[in-house]
Design a protein around this motif. Sequence first.
Motif, mmCIF file in Angstrom:
data_model
loop_
_atom_site.group_PDB
_atom_site.id
_atom_site.type_symbol
_atom_site.label_atom_id
_atom_site.label_comp_id
_atom_site.label_asym_id
_atom_site.label_seq_id
_atom_site.Cartn_x
_atom_site.Cartn_y
_atom_site.Cartn_z
ATOM 1 N N ALA A 18 0.852 -1.193 0.000
ATOM 2 C CA ALA A 18 0.000 0.000 0.000
ATOM 3 C C ALA A 18 0.886 1.241 0.000
ATOM 4 O O ALA A 18 1.729 1.409 0.881
ATOM 5 C CB ALA A 18 -0.919 0.005 1.219
ATOM 6 N N VAL A 19 0.689 2.088 -0.994
ATOM 7 C CA VAL A 19 1.460 3.333 -1.106
ATOM 8 C C VAL A 19 0.613 4.468 -0.539
ATOM 9 O O VAL A 19 -0.430 4.807 -1.082
ATOM 10 C CB VAL A 19 1.845 3.628 -2.563
ATOM 11 N N HIS A 20 1.055 5.035 0.561
ATOM 12 C CA HIS A 20 0.311 6.112 1.218
ATOM 13 C C HIS A 20 0.616 7.455 0.566
ATOM 14 O O HIS A 20 1.712 7.680 0.050
ATOM 15 C CB HIS A 20 0.664 6.173 2.715
ATOM 16 N N TRP A 21 -0.371 8.343 0.614
ATOM 17 C CA TRP A 21 -0.180 9.686 0.082
ATOM 18 C C TRP A 21 0.997 10.385 0.751
ATOM 19 O O TRP A 21 1.719 11.141 0.118
ATOM 20 C CB TRP A 21 -1.453 10.515 0.287
ATOM 21 N N TYR A 22 1.163 10.129 2.031
ATOM 22 C CA TYR A 22 2.240 10.788 2.785
ATOM 23 C C TYR A 22 3.593 10.451 2.169
ATOM 24 O O TYR A 22 4.416 11.332 1.913
ATOM 25 C CB TYR A 22 2.176 10.344 4.241
ATOM 26 N N GLY A 23 3.819 9.168 1.928
ATOM 27 C CA GLY A 23 5.081 8.752 1.326
ATOM 28 C C GLY A 23 5.215 9.234 -0.106
ATOM 29 O O GLY A 23 6.309 9.610 -0.548
#
Length: 270
Positions: A18-23
């Motif tokens: 899962a790629v978070h917006w934060y990263g």
Amino acid sequence: MFVRPDFDPVAFSVGPLAVHWYGLMYLLSFLIGWGLGALRTRLAHVHWKSEEVGDLLFYVVLGVVLGGRLGYVLLYQPGYFLANPLQIFAIWDGGMSFHGGMIGVFLASAWFARKTRRTFFQITDFVAPIVPVGLFFGRIANFINGELVGRVTDVPWAMVYPHIGPQPRHPSELYEATLEGLVLFAILWVYAARPRPRAAVSGLFLLGYGTFRFFCEFFRQPDAFAGFVAFGWMTLGQLYSAPMIIAGVIMLIWAYVRTDPNQQDTGSAE
């Protein structure tokens, strides 16, 4: 009045990853910062090679991530993380301190300066005009995550954060993205486009960020775990930003007093 969209903190998933917006925002800021650094090497008074930018970026990334996270842990919620040490590594949930990241970048700059036989301010003067890009994307990530929300208000552009409550609030993350990100970037980029005395660009960054952050804190909800920490109105962000304003003014005065304003600071290795 507007309602903040209900963003999913996960931008996209690839299988179990899962790629978070934060990263993703941090990745974008580093990539764009790399490109802007390469552009700065084309300026006649900036004697850097484009391939050196990637090396410097590696040190800056380490400083931002490690310093930002440890700064948040130590400066904002040491008690919580002492009781929950594994949460220190959960950076995808947010919780990065600019002031800690700045200290991390200072240490990384000192390390890179020693490695390349440059002075500390040759490094920071080169990096300073690029830093607001990361600040912009970081504040956008805060807005997407619905964190660091503003104070309750009745201004026409107020936003309701449904996960916080029904009261309209200042979209303070967007204020900070605009001032600390876009406006500060424009000021520094234009100022650094001409030769300046050594440490002047760094001093202007400290003054500009400290001032904008101090101002924006009047519209941002104080951290629940700290509240107002002085005078009945000062927040932690303002407490940590005030020394930056003072240091920035002192550095600018020192830079121009000790150096001929027309003297070119090449930034080349010594």
